[in-house]
Design an enzyme around this catalytic site. Structure first.
Site, PDB file in Angstrom:
ATOM      1  N   SER A  27       0.849  -1.202   0.000  1.00  0.00           N
ATOM      2  CA  SER A  27       0.000   0.000   0.000  1.00  0.00           C
ATOM      3  C   SER A  27       0.880   1.247   0.000  1.00  0.00           C
ATOM      4  O   SER A  27       2.051   1.173  -0.384  1.00  0.00           O
ATOM      5  CB  SER A  27      -0.944  -0.030   1.199  1.00  0.00           C
ATOM      6  OG  SER A  27      -1.928   0.981   1.066  1.00  0.00           O
ATOM      7  N   ASN A  28       0.351   2.379   0.419  1.00  0.00           N
ATOM      8  CA  ASN A  28       1.134   3.623   0.440  1.00  0.00           C
ATOM      9  C   ASN A  28       0.677   4.506   1.603  1.00  0.00           C
ATOM     10  O   ASN A  28      -0.217   4.128   2.360  1.00  0.00           O
ATOM     11  CB  ASN A  28       0.999   4.346  -0.907  1.00  0.00           C
ATOM     12  CG  ASN A  28      -0.434   4.677  -1.222  1.00  0.00           C
ATOM     13  OD1 ASN A  28      -1.074   5.450  -0.512  1.00  0.00           O
ATOM     14  ND2 ASN A  28      -0.979   4.075  -2.262  1.00  0.00           N
TER      15      ASN A  28
END
Ligand code: CTP
Length: 216
Positions: A27-28
């Site tokens: 993810s981020n």
């Protein structure tokens, strides 16, 4: 207060999460704050707002209908099924890549190769910009950049085929923080929005949408 009444708006926000197995994911750092504030402000001005959100810790803004998704592919499917709309705003930090393979059971460390194979995710903003039957009248993207901000954002607007792009310098404390600075880039103008709270940036975007509406 109801100057955006009659406008239907789809907004994507937050990160996407790309599962490796039931435990691990890619993810981020997106918090979703900017997208949620845009949804909140547009709804306060009377727009009919649908927020398609990746996982965040944020409450759904008042008078906004939220659809929760996890992966980029889920987000694209949700956007497709929510179209048509008059305006589309892509604020989500979509993971560009996902693992080539999903392990149904938790993968043993030894079974996961040290080089994880990745495949590219669909580009949601590009898909909406190029939609043949249901392209919204106004398609807006964000360009999250750490360097060469304007040059990269201008090229991204053309590459994605959106009408406006909001060039967003995400170096420093912007991701997860409460402030933002941006430049609105359209086909014929560039307007600088100096560093302000994310809510103030959302108000500037609402004003710009309202102004373009008034000229039609
Ligand atoms: N976007 C999208 N789908 C993707 C990737 C990005 O809808 N798969 C949207 C984002 O919501 C944003 C815009 O495209 O509005 C630009 O995202 P950004 O992360 O800045 O650009 P990328 O397309 O990821 O390009 P690069 O990684 O080369 O900067």
């Amino acid at each position: 207060m109801n100057r955006l009444e009659g406008l239907s708006i789809i907004i994507t926000a937050g990160p996407t999460v790309e599962a490796i197995d039931p435990v691990r994911f890619l993810s981020n750092r997106s918090s979703g704050k900017q997208g949620y504030l845009i949804a909140e402000v547009l709804a306060e001005h009377g727009a009919d707002v649908r927020l398609i959100s990746g996982p965040t810790c944020l409450p759904c803004p008042n008078d906004v209908s939220r659809i929760d998704v996890e992966s980029a592919r889920d987000m694209l499917a949700a956007v497709e099924s929510e179209l048509p709309a008059s305006v589309f705003i892509a604020v989500a930090a979509v993971s560009d890549w996902r693992p080539a393979e999903f392990y149904e059971l938790k993968a043993e460390k030894a079974a996961l190769s040290s080089t994880l194979e990745l495949v590219e995710n669909p580009d949601i903003l590009k898909a909406v910009s190029q939609h043949t039957e249901k392209r919204p009248d106004l398609v807006i993207g964000f360009a999250a950049e750490t360097h060469d901000l304007l040059e990269r954002a201008r090229a991204k607007r053309l590459r994605k085929g959106c009408d406006w792009i909001i060039a967003n310098n995400v170096s420093g404390d912007v991701m997860g923080g409460d402030e933002n600075a941006a430049v609105l880039i359209t086909s014929d103008r560039e307007v600088e929005w100096a560093r302000a709270t994310k809510r103030e940036i959302a108000v500037k975007l609402a004003n710009a949408i309202d102004a373009t509406r008034a000229t039609h």
